[in-house]
Scaffold this active site. Structure first.
Site, short mmCIF file in Angstrom:
data_model
loop_
_atom_site.label_atom_id
_atom_site.label_comp_id
_atom_site.label_asym_id
_atom_site.label_seq_id
_atom_site.Cartn_x
_atom_site.Cartn_y
_atom_site.Cartn_z
CE LYS A 1 107.05 52.10 47.57
NZ LYS A 1 106.49 50.87 48.09
CD GLN A 2 106.52 55.43 41.34
OE1 GLN A 2 106.14 54.60 42.16
NE2 GLN A 2 107.76 55.46 40.87
#
Length: 405
Positions: free
Chosen positions: A191-192
């Site tokens: 994820k980010q």
């Protein structure tokens, strides 16, 4: 050995390592102040009033459904194009997931399909911001508001923003809960940002935040004013006025059935350090997305992602739609050819309503969500992560174009 380029991967630097080591050397490595600090930083970035950090995005979805009061007999509407957790969280609570088909342009849940599926049993809507692009939240909010008037009860909106940290919808940060009751995020390594494993529920509702914290930690209350069992909580020899100030020092009170979904200080230290680089991560992801868009937009066998003008998307995934029949190769063979060159791709996702568990237990099947099923046959996520070098991006483009002639 060939250099392996996965579809997604964490970015860890010396600052991240230093932050984790400092916590490891501290007095507390779990249930300490670093958790609150991480929650505070998430609130600052996302714009919500409260953040409740937990050990995974799945746990966050579960406690969000619990806080919304999802129970047996309730229905929860969500997208079929998502990870199974977006539907499982309703089942954990005894509810029934209802799959509303996707918009064929954005791959997000279609507001019109939500409207078709709302009934008097609908307790919550879980719109999934697929690949990082926000759903049409204003339209969803209006549909929910109209349904609440018809059926006479609250319908919760729980944003599944596990792909969308750093994205915006109509100028508002995804996670601000400007058009929802709660927003869930994930901090898995692809994820980010990452905390290894981890998640959060964001909300602007004080009552919901208290419920979320209780469900996160065994259903236990710790504030004296919240205690019900006064005979156990306070020394019977004390006066009533002093009871509310001085509970027995060993006392804790389980009030609901909760879970051990706590996140550690170690994970939160990593998360705090990662958040400092979020702007850099967003910028690099956008650079790669722009490079891919320019490379693939004119291919007759490929379709690049559509971007809604109301969204500023921090892409978690870069999904191309392939005309495999036109290329003259099936998807499995295509993936294996790329893998031999060191480029790993992935399918996001097998539609949840086609998973064996749901077909067996909820009688879902092919034909229920035709847009999602058509998307599934064509989709493929190619490498996208901030640590990708310029040459790795160019090589990815070259190898895909070499097959798609």
């Amino acid at each position: 050995m060939k250099n392996i380029i996965p579809y997604g991967r964490q970015f860890i630097d010396e600052d991240d390592i230093k932050a984790v080591v400092e916590v490891l050397k501290s007095e507390k490595i779990t249930q300490g102040p670093t958790v609150e600090e991480f929650e505070h930083e998430l609130v600052k970035i996302c714009g919500a009033e409260y953040a409740v950090a937990v050990n995974s995005g799945t746990s966050a979805l579960h406690i969000a459904c619990l806080a919304a009061g999802v129970k047996e007999g309730d229905e929860v509407i969500t997208s079929p194009i998502t990870f199974v957790a977006s539907a499982n969280c309703a089942v954990y609570c005894g509810g029934k997931p209802v799959f509303a088909d996707i918009d064929p342009k954005t791959y997000n849940i279609s507001p019109g399909e939500i409207e078709k599926n709302i009934t008097d049993k609908t307790k919550a809507i879980i719109p999934v911001h697929f690949a990082g692009q926000s759903c049409d939240m204003e339209m969803i909010q209006q549909i929910v508001s109209d349904a609440e008037k018809i059926y006479g009860h609250k319908i919760y909106i729980i944003e599944d923003a596990c792909h969308a940290l750093g994205s915006k919808y109509k100028g508002n940060e995804v996670g601000s809960c400007a058009i929802s009751d709660m927003t869930v995020m994930s901090f898995h390594p692809v994820k980010q940002i990452t905390t290894g494993e981890g998640g959060v529920v964001l909300t602007n509702n004080d009552e919901l935040s208290k419920k979320l914290r209780m469900f996160r930690s065994h259903g236990i209350a710790s504030e004296p004013e919240e205690f019900f069992s006064k005979d156990l909580a306070f020394d019977s020899n004390n006066s009533k006025s002093s009871l509310l100030k001085s509970p027995n020092p060993w006392y804790y009170e389980q009030q609901v059935l909760g879970y051990n979904y706590r996140i550690t200080n170690i994970q939160c230290a990593l998360g705090i350090s990662q958040l400092k680089k979020l702007d850099m991560f967003c910028k690099r992801r956008r650079e790669i997305v722009d490079k891919y868009n320019a490379a693939f937009f004119d291919s007759k066998f490929l379709q690049i992602p559509f971007e809604n003008q109301n969204c500023d998307t921090n892409f978690h995934l870069y999904v191309l739609l392939f005309d495999f029949e036109g290329i003259g190769i099936d998807r499995a063979r295509f993936m294996l050819l790329l893998r031999k060159k060191g480029f790993y791709t992935q399918v996001h996702y097998i539609p949840v309503h086609l998973q064996h568990y749901y077909r067996k237990n909820f009688k879902t099947d092919w034909g229920d969500c035709p847009n999602a099923e058509d998307y599934y046959k064509k989709c493929l996520s190619i490498p996208l992560f901030p640590a990708m070098t310029k040459s790795e991006v160019e090589e990815t483009i070259h190898e895909i174009k070499n097959i798609v002639k």
